[in-house]
Scaffold this motif. Structure first.
Motif, PDB file in Angstrom:
ATOM      1  N   GLY A  15       0.737  -2.027   0.378  1.00  0.00           N
ATOM      2  CA  GLY A  15      -0.177   0.115  -0.215  1.00  0.00           C
ATOM      3  C   GLY A  15       1.070   1.101  -0.068  1.00  0.00           C
ATOM      4  O   GLY A  15       0.647   2.795   0.372  1.00  0.00           O
ATOM      5  N   ALA A  39       1.728  -1.966  -4.724  1.00  0.00           N
ATOM      6  CA  ALA A  39       0.012  -1.601  -4.424  1.00  0.00           C
ATOM      7  C   ALA A  39       0.007  -1.628  -6.502  1.00  0.00           C
ATOM      8  O   ALA A  39       0.610  -2.783  -6.855  1.00  0.00           O
ATOM      9  CB  ALA A  39       0.510   0.461  -4.592  1.00  0.00           C
ATOM     10  N   ALA A  93      -1.269  -1.838   3.515  1.00  0.00           N
ATOM     11  CA  ALA A  93      -2.481  -1.973   1.914  1.00  0.00           C
ATOM     12  C   ALA A  93      -3.529  -2.264   2.994  1.00  0.00           C
ATOM     13  O   ALA A  93      -3.463  -3.329   3.971  1.00  0.00           O
ATOM     14  CB  ALA A  93      -2.294  -3.146   1.639  1.00  0.00           C
TER      15      ALA A  93
END
Ligand SMILES: NC(=O)c1ccc[n+]([C@@H]2O[C@H](COP(=O)([O-])OP(=O)(O)OC[C@H]3O[C@@H](n4cnc5c(N)ncnc54)[C@H](OP(=O)(O)O)[C@@H]3O)[C@@H](O)[C@H]2O)c1
Length: 263
Positions: A15, A39, A93
């Motif tokens: 993330g 990501a 994430a």
């Protein structure tokens, strides 16, 4: 990937394209870490990697992956296993359910669990062997204060963050002799894109922390080897008392007989 120097530590951040993950990338690069940025948005990751490499002179690699996709997750796991140089894994994430539980379909619920729960456990597991080869290896898991506040948000997101908290605390116990450090960070409302994605107007939410302040505070907790870091909590003794009480309950569960009120 080519590391910037032989001795530069290497961190993998999930993330990493925006928000808290991108801010960790900035701060760790500033500390001299080489980075692997994960990501879905490969273009954004490439831009960030190039920007970070240029600003801080470290090596940064984009690793586009959708962690809710089995094949994609497997590829990342294989990469982690083949890269024992990774000394720090940041499971950051995460996503929310825009419509809450009662308005979400089961696929959206399943995807949230795959991202917020399954990927955290699986990536932690595959990273362990490599992490153990480092003197200061560790994992940072990003939970939320909602792990402790079931009243506030939707049931699946809240419970996914409770998983991250309990998972990390349990890792701290099971791997106490491993030499590894496991930190769980509990942000409260933090100014990132997650709010817009959830259809919320960020300006209407009180007590919003700036993302730089959140990550800088979490890194103070990291430097102090704090097991649980709650940047917005002003009075630390309240958390310590809560934990003391919780731990005191544990031996009381070890009873073969139901309590009198259930008989
Ligand atoms: N902001 C807050 O108020 C707050 C509070 C407490 C906890 N947190 C937690 O902090 C963490 C970071 O959130 P944030 O606020 O920085 O959110 P954000 O700005 O929305 O960033 C989320 C990151 O996760 C990535 N991501 C989303 N779905 C993914 C998928 N399927 N596979 C791989 N990567 C994916 C996104 O990139 P792509 O879209 O390119 O994949 C992005 O890089 C989350 O775990 C969140 O639950 C946030």
């Amino acid at each position: 990937m080519t590391l910037s120097t032989q001795s530069a530590p290497l961190a993998l951040i999930t993330g990493a394209s925006t928000g808290i993950g991108a801010t960790y990338a900035d701060r760790l690069a500033k500390r001299g870490y080489d980075l692997i940025l994960v990501a879905r948005d490969g273009v954004k990751l490439e831009q960030l990697a190039a920007d970070i490499s240029q600003r801080y002179g470290v090596a940064a690699k984009a690793f586009p992956a959708d962690l809710t996709d089995g094949e994609s997750l497997k590829k990342l796991e294989q990469f982690i296993q083949a890269t024992p140089a990774i000394s720090l894994l940041i499971n950051n994430a995460g996503t929310i359910l825009p419509g809450g539980f009662k308005n979400s379909d089961v696929e959206a619920i399943d995807k949230l669990i795959q991202l917020n729960v399954t990927s955290v456990a699986r990536l932690s597991r595959v990273a362990l062997d490599g992490l153990r080869q480092h003197q200061h290896g560790g994992i940072i898991n990003i939970a939320s204060v909602l792990a402790l506040a079931a009243e506030i948000s939707d049931p699946v997101y809240t419970a996914s963050k409770a998983f991250v908290l309990t998972f990390t605390q349990s890792l701290q116990v099971e791997l106490a002799d491993s030499g590894l450090y496991f930190q769980v960070v509990l942000p409260a409302a933090t100014r990132t894109e997650i709010w817009n994605k959830g259809g919320k107007n960020i300006d209407e939410i009180p007590g919003m922390m700036e993302v730089g302040e959140l990550v800088d505070a979490a890194l103070v907790g990291f430097d102090n080897k704090e097991p649980v870091t709650i940047p917005p909590l002003q009075d630390e003794t309240k958390w310590l008392e809560f934990e003391k009480l919780r731990k005191a309950l544990v031996p009381e569960f070890l009873q073969g007989q139901a309590a009198p009120r259930y008989r």
